[in-house]
Design an enzyme around this catalytic site. Structure first.
Site, mmCIF file in Angstrom:
data_model
loop_
_atom_site.group_PDB
_atom_site.id
_atom_site.type_symbol
_atom_site.label_atom_id
_atom_site.label_comp_id
_atom_site.label_asym_id
_atom_site.label_seq_id
_atom_site.Cartn_x
_atom_site.Cartn_y
_atom_site.Cartn_z
ATOM 1 C CG HIS A 131 6.532 -3.547 0.334
ATOM 2 N ND1 HIS A 131 6.181 -2.222 0.415
ATOM 3 C CD2 HIS A 131 6.464 -4.035 1.596
ATOM 4 C CE1 HIS A 131 5.919 -1.925 1.666
ATOM 5 N NE2 HIS A 131 6.084 -3.004 2.411
ATOM 6 C CB THR A 132 2.167 -1.527 -1.077
ATOM 7 O OG1 THR A 132 1.547 -2.641 -0.460
ATOM 8 C CG2 THR A 132 1.111 -0.590 -1.621
ATOM 9 C CG PHE A 400 -2.080 -4.480 6.228
ATOM 10 C CD1 PHE A 400 -1.612 -5.096 7.364
ATOM 11 C CD2 PHE A 400 -3.412 -4.136 6.141
ATOM 12 C CE1 PHE A 400 -2.457 -5.358 8.422
ATOM 13 C CE2 PHE A 400 -4.268 -4.394 7.198
ATOM 14 C CZ PHE A 400 -3.787 -4.996 8.345
ATOM 15 C CB CYS A 401 2.909 -4.157 2.960
ATOM 16 S SG CYS A 401 2.533 -2.740 3.955
ATOM 17 C CG ASN A 402 3.320 -8.861 -1.531
ATOM 18 O OD1 ASN A 402 2.743 -8.919 -2.619
ATOM 19 N ND2 ASN A 402 4.517 -9.358 -1.345
#
Ligand code: PLP
Length: 704
Positions: A131-132, A400-402
């Protein structure tokens, strides 16, 4: 979906039911608010049950919860502690083994570890599929190292035996997700042990003392986390992913024997036994969660968690059952998406996956895919989202988040990602100004001035009927054949219908503000004020448009009257005679998309240009893909910024041919059919900074 789908292909239809009929119907009752909506975004946020919420409400309305730091509040403190035990027993461990530190979410838990982990010159190693929020931890370590997935499988399959004397007190931290939030892959929990046994020291010249932070935010939502069997040093979770409510609450679980690898520097309210103001002296509270929970914890939310645990029990739901059920749903969907082909044999979906959804041990319930057209082009995610929504399916789209997984699966070159990052780009193809409301547009060649009420001269004039109300093409179809021409050299406005024309001054005359020709009218329910442009043009309009008593009004320039007035009413009157906001934008590609769906027989006169004109936009932008305009919040035309203010809903106005004034059924019929009656087409924009001189130019780049 494309109409050309091959239907003869045998679609996998094997369904395995995990829940009994009674259980399934009990569960369904808890989410009756979904009605026909198919909610498929549980990895984003799961849904809370209705009874769970009712129980929370009853609990909060009947009990007196006060600040747990107030000594009189044993009740709150106990309630919070009971939840700590529940969290621990939920993950099969006890307070002897692990501590629960409440955080605002998994991200906050990861950040806390980043801030407090004693690297001592050691390395932050992390799986590329993370994950970010994990990547953000890089700021805290002096060295970091990304492990490719394949590399991790290789390195972590065999423990190393390094000489402990060589370690120099360096602490390494390995971070990986128990389940990928991108493709749902479950990574081996056995890695926790091999990391402890120094497997990662194969990679580094100087051996380090390794710890593991397991990001279980995604995994814990549909799986049994078993800390009896596997014991990572640190674990991050978010509760809304498990119970749907409350949001803004997560936890960092810390293995008690690993507590000493963390050092807290900041201390907030509630974390110290004693602190002096003038001197740098403080004594931290002895228990780790007391030291780490800065300020007043979210005690009402924490108390509410109890009802989340309870509802699982009420519905006889164990994490293992949930795991199997969601896996089966995913497996079924995966198999069907794999099978779907266009009539020319090309696949409809491109799936991003590591496993073939054969085992719940290695695969979670996330499916990640792109859809493709028969010619192999991708269907943009805005279009997919748009149609999923229209069909009652709630999906998550975008990337978005990875970032690591995005790059890995989509085979993106990191430089390209850096250049493009999620930007929607396009080109401004046409600018249209409509000097007289509801009449023909002026196509701008080159640049045009923006004023505080929109494009200069846009909807500055309007035609009113004998009762003073503004007329539109709905009443007088022929209005679209009335062509206004702005003659700047002579400062005149010329109106033209067929061969007949008439001219008048572009600006109101000096004495025009006298009350004699000042009048009120209404446009779509809003009061507007203007000056009557005189009898000559009124008679010309009536004669040429074939309706008695028409008059031309020029909208007042309110700048002088309203300067310094910022009430909403003031702003409304300041808007020009345009229907809603200041600027209407349409995407040429969405119009093209629509045109491709109009039946051949009705397409005769519907050129793309004719369709574009019917939508009466100010700006026609080529975004290279349809529907992307619907998701934009801010648009930059070169450097001029606009803000999204709403979607434009269409009516039969788009059935009027803007060249001839004739009416047809299309494109409204196709628009309505394709969009299930929700006729959003085009977006309204407004500008925030109305001071200064701004120009907008055809051909300029548009970024969203
Ligand atoms: C959702 C998620 C996070 C972040 O959780 P927040 O609730 O946004 O803090 C971190 N890691 C993974 C794997 C996730 O799925």
């Amino acid at each position: 979906m494309e109409k050309s789908l091959k239907t003869e292909n045998k679609i996998q239809n094997e369904k395995c039911y995990v829940y009994s009929k009674e259980q399934a119907s009990k569960i369904r009752c808890e989410f009756s608010r979904l009605k026909d909506l198919c909610y498929l975004d549980h990895a984003g946020a799961t849904l809370y049950s209705e009874k769970q919420l009712a129980n929370i409400f009853t609990d909060l309305s009947n009990n007196i919860y006060s600040n747990p730091h107030s000594h009189s509040s044993e009740f709150t403190k106990d309630a919070v502690d009971i939840v700590r035990y529940k969290v621990l027993s939920f993950v099969k461990t006890s307070p002897d083994q692990y501590s629960v530190i409440f955080t605002s979410g998994a991200t906050h838990a990861l950040k806390l570890i980043g801030e407090t982990f004693e690297f001592n010159g050691g390395t932050l190693a992390y799986l590329e599929d993370n994950h970010t929020s994990v990547l953000g931890m890089r700021k805290f370590a002096s060295n970091f190292r990304e492990l490719k997935v394949e590399e991790a499988f290789n390195v972590l399959s065999n423990p190393a035996d390094s000489n402990s004397e060589l370690r120099n007190g360096k602490n390494g931290l390995f971070v990986y997700p128990a389940q990928s939030n991108f493709a749902g892959t479950k990574y081996p929990l056995s890695w926790i042990k091999t990391v402890k046994c120094e497997a990662l020291n194969h990679l580094f010249a100087t051996p380090e003392n390794w710890y593991t932070l397991l990001d279980a935010a995604c995994f814990a939502s549909t799986n049994q986390l078993d800390l009896h069997q596997y014991q990572p040093d640190f674990i991050s979770i978010s509760f809304y992913k498990i119970f749907g409510y409350p949001t803004g609450l997560g936890a960092l679980l810390v293995k008690r024997s690993s507590e000493n690898a963390l050092t807290k520097t900041y201390f907030g309210g509630g974390t110290v036994l004693m602190a002096l103001s003038a001197q740098n002296v403080m004594i931290p509270k002895p228990i780790i969660y007391e030291q780490f929970e800065d300020g007043t914890i979210s005690f009402l939310s924490i108390s509410s968690l109890r009802h989340g645990f309870d509802i699982l029990q009420t519905l006889n739901l164990t994490p293992d059952l949930i795991s199997l059920h969601t896996f089966n749903v995913a497996k079924y969907t995966f198999a069907n998406l794999m099978e779907m082909h266009h009539s020319n044999g090309t696949a409809v979906a491109e799936l991003y996956h590591d496993t073939k959804f054969e085992s719940v041990k290695t695969q979670g319930s996330i499916i990640n895919f792109n859809l493709k057209r028969p010619n192999g082009n991708y269907v943009g995610y805005s279009e997919v989202l748009h149609f999923a929504n229209l069909n009652g399916v709630h999906l998550r789209t975008g990337c978005f988040c990875n970032p690591g997984a995005c790059q890995k699966y989509l085979k993106l070159d990191p430089d390209k990602v850096q250049n493009q990052f999620e930007e929607i780009t396009g080109k401004l193809v046409n600018i249209y100004v409509y000097p007289v409301k509801s009449c023909a547009p002026l196509a701008v060649k080159g640049s045009w001035k923006l004023t505080h009420i929109g494009l200069e001269y846009d909807r500055r004039w309007m035609i009113v009927n004998s009762s003073g109300a503004c007329v539109s093409q709905k009443k007088i179809g022929k209005l679209c054949t009335l062509k206004p021409i702005l003659d700047f050299s002579r400062k005149m406005l010329k109106l033209k219908i067929n061969d007949s024309e008439i001219s008048m001054p572009l600006e109101p005359e000096e004495n025009a503000s006298s009350n004699a020709n000042f009048c009120n009218s209404k446009v779509c329910g809003d009061k507007v004020q203007g000056f009557d442009c005189g009898n000559e043009v009124a008679e010309w309009l009536s004669a040429n448009l074939g309706e008695f008593g028409l008059r031309l009004l020029r909208q007042c320039d309110f700048t002088a009257h309203t300067s310094g007035r910022h009430s909403t009413q003031g702003e409304q009157t300041l808007m020009s005679l345009a229907n809603k906001a200041e600027y209407l934008v349409i995407n040429m590609r969405t119009a093209q998309w629509l045109r491709e769906r109009i039946p051949q027989d009705d397409l005769l006169c519907l050129t793309l240009e004719s369709i574009l004109l019917r939508f009466r936009a100010n700006f026609v932008v080529d975004f290279t893909e349809p529907f992307v305009e619907n998701d934009l919040a801010i648009l930059l035309f070169n450097d001029v910024a606009f803000k999204f203010t709403g979607h434009c809903r269409r009516c039969q106005m788009i059935c009027i041919d803007q060249e001839t004034g004739e009416k047809s059924k299309e494109p409204l019929r196709t628009l309505s059919k394709e969009l299930n009656g929700q006729m959003r087409f085009g977006i309204y924009l407004s500008r925030n900074d109305s001071l200064g001189q701004y120009y907008i130019e055809t051909g300029s780049s548009v970024k969203g």
